[in-house]
Design a protein around this motif. Structure first.
Motif, PDB file in Angstrom:
ATOM      1  N   LYS A  41       0.815  -1.227   0.000  1.00  0.00           N
ATOM      2  CA  LYS A  41       0.000   0.000   0.000  1.00  0.00           C
ATOM      3  C   LYS A  41       0.841   1.267   0.000  1.00  0.00           C
ATOM      4  N   GLY A  42       2.151   1.133  -0.086  1.00  0.00           N
ATOM      5  CA  GLY A  42       3.032   2.285   0.082  1.00  0.00           C
ATOM      6  C   GLY A  42       3.211   3.162  -1.145  1.00  0.00           C
ATOM      7  N   VAL A  43       2.492   2.848  -2.247  1.00  0.00           N
ATOM      8  CA  VAL A  43       2.660   3.627  -3.481  1.00  0.00           C
ATOM      9  C   VAL A  43       1.397   4.441  -3.755  1.00  0.00           C
ATOM     10  N   THR A  44       1.538   5.751  -3.976  1.00  0.00           N
ATOM     11  CA  THR A  44       0.380   6.571  -4.339  1.00  0.00           C
ATOM     12  C   THR A  44       0.659   7.258  -5.671  1.00  0.00           C
ATOM     13  N   VAL A  45      -0.200   6.992  -6.643  1.00  0.00           N
ATOM     14  CA  VAL A  45      -0.111   7.696  -7.924  1.00  0.00           C
ATOM     15  C   VAL A  45      -0.964   8.960  -7.768  1.00  0.00           C
ATOM     16  N   CYS A  46      -0.336  10.146  -7.903  1.00  0.00           N
ATOM     17  CA  CYS A  46      -1.032  11.405  -7.597  1.00  0.00           C
ATOM     18  C   CYS A  46      -1.279  12.186  -8.877  1.00  0.00           C
ATOM     19  N   LEU A  47      -2.549  12.567  -9.091  1.00  0.00           N
ATOM     20  CA  LEU A  47      -2.908  13.275 -10.320  1.00  0.00           C
ATOM     21  C   LEU A  47      -3.117  14.773 -10.091  1.00  0.00           C
ATOM     22  N   SER A  48      -2.781  15.248  -8.884  1.00  0.00           N
ATOM     23  CA  SER A  48      -2.857  16.698  -8.628  1.00  0.00           C
ATOM     24  C   SER A  48      -1.864  17.037  -7.524  1.00  0.00           C
TER      25      SER A  48
END
Ligand code: AMP
Ligand code: GLY
Length: 435
Positions: free
Chosen positions: A162-169
């Motif tokens: 769960k340690g990966v976040t794809v951020c679109l803003s």
């Protein structure tokens, strides 16, 4: 050379569908004598004896193996590998399959992996590392102000996938930095973070056997990480897989061998931690060529559930060759078939869900031609299997082509029932459309 005994007593460490698939294959080996799982689960217990010791309890596992005539151990999950189970078994004189602690850093520290790739020119997403949230926040502010619209924030350490976040803003990126570094959502794993460029393209998983010097890739596969159809919803451990991936062409395979697989194994040797075991390459096939998204120091789950059923060779012989440093490409042969695995999960996964629902229909599904139900989150209760985890079952079918494998797997899924069960209806759809 270790293990010249003809027949071996083997322990497989772990409790998921991946371990069930490994055990299923090892049971077919002519050199397997006794096989046990530590701790295994209710479904695995129907195939082999299970011993109730936590997979992270290094001392408990080593002592059990020493006192119970275990000749060889397969350490499947990341946590015990990162904690040094292979090193501890080695000290106790028990050979095992898997990397030592120092080599397991290739998964356990994303900063280690990224720096390794940078140093050895292995293609990966551009990145910066941070151990201070103020500096990380300044960096993402500048990144978005510069006109770019997406970025990826990764906790350095293991975080249950769960340690990966794809951020679109920018707002999402700021929140992800604060969650990892200030709110410590991933504990110590998020004290350091990697911020990297967002890559696009089909994702391919390639598991490879390694003996420290030689690397032999297995058949390619494709995971479906999002919880819901159409690749929507939160990231999960994986909701289904197909093998081989139609995106994996001979041309791409040889480019990856030259630019990624061999350089990685050489780089690990140079760090003083040659990699032995299964090295998982998570790749993205970008317009600028294949790039490494992540390394794992172990078999993937649920990739293993589609890769191993297609293996024509003796898995135990291959594993022993990895341990002994005698691996050869011709030892690893696959059929020309395709496989599909549908994960049946508990409603609510990957967030909270209920446990304890009775599962029916596994025997009927297993009776279908070339179908095997790998059990992950299920426990035995009063003679029945009940749900005990998020990902409950991996229903796998093999067939001459992908469409047939998918049809067979979904037909098998229909035989199985438990309350609040959910599964994706579109596993393999993108792969079929690519043809
Ligand atoms: P990981 O836990 O590293 O496998 O990351 C989980 C998922 O996040 C991957 O399977 C990708 O779909 C996505 N991801 C990770 N890194 C990147 C990246 N640099 N660009 C785009 N997507 C990424
Ligand atoms: N299926 C992805 C993993 O095993 O990490």
């Amino acid at each position: 050379m270790v293990l010249e005994k003809e027949k071996l007593n083997i322990a497989v460490i772990g409790s998921g569908g991946r371990e069930h698939a490994i055990i299923t294959k090892l049971l077919q080996s002519k050199r397997t004598s006794r096989l046990i799982a530590i701790p295994g689960n209710g479904g695995i217990a129907r195939d082999v004896p299970c011993v109730d010791i936590n997979a992270g309890d290094i001392t408990g596992v080593v002592n059990y193996c020493k006192n119970n005539g275990i000749d060889y151990v397969v350490v499947a999950p990341d946590d015990p590998l990162a904690l040094g189970m292979v090193d501890a078994l080695d000290k106790a004189g028990i050979p095992s399959f898997g990397p030592v602690k120092k080599a397991a850093r290739i998964e356990a520290s994303k900063i280690f992996a990224k720096d390794l790739m940078k140093k050895h020119n292995i293609p990966t997403a551009g990145y910066e590392t941070f151990d201070d949230s103020a500096a990380a926040l300044r960096y993402v502010q500048e990144y978005f102000t510069g006109g770019r619209d997406s970025i990826v924030i990764k906790a350095d350490g293991l975080a249950l996938g769960k340690g990966v976040t794809v951020c679109l803003s920018l707002a999402e990126a700021q929140a992800a930095v604060c969650e990892a570094m200030d709110e410590k959502r991933f504990g110590a794993s998020g004290e350091h973070i990697v911020i990297e460029e967002f890559l696009q393209g089909p994702e391919v998983s390639v598991l490879a056997f390694c003996d420290g010097s030689t690397v032999v890739p297995m058949i390619s596969s494709m995971d479906h990480k999002r919880a819901h159809d159409g690749d929507n919803g939160p990231n999960t451990g994986g909701m289904g897989t197909i093998a081989p991936s139609p995106f994996w062409t001979p041309h791409i395979a040889s480019a990856c061998m030259e630019k990624i697989f061999l350089p990685t194994v050489e780089a690990m040797k140079k760090t003083g931690a040659p990699f032995k075991g299964c090295l998982y390459f998570g790749l993205m096939l970008t317009r600028d060529g294949p790039k490494v998204i992540e390394y794992n120091c172990r078999f993937g789950d649920p990739e293993t559930q589609v890769v191993l059923p297609l293996l024509n060779s003796d898995l135990l012989e291959i594993m022993l060759a990895c341990t002994n440093g005698t691996l050869k490409p011709e030892m690893v042969q696959f059929t020309n078939e395709c496989a599909a695995c549908i994960i049946m999960a508990s409603g609510g996964y990957p967030s909270s869900y209920n446990r304890g629902y009775k599962i029916t229909g596994i025997e009927e599904a297993n009776a279908l031609h070339n179908v095997k139900v790998y059990v992950a989150g299920a426990a035995e209760k009063d003679g029945a299997l009940v749900t005990s985890g998020g990902r409950v079952l991996g229903v796998t079918a093999a067939a001459p082509d992908l469409q047939q494998a998918l049809n067979n797997a979904y037909n098998a899924v229909k035989k199985i029932n438990f309350e609040s069960c959910y599964y994706r209806k579109d596993i393999g759809k993108k792969a079929l459309q690519s043809n």
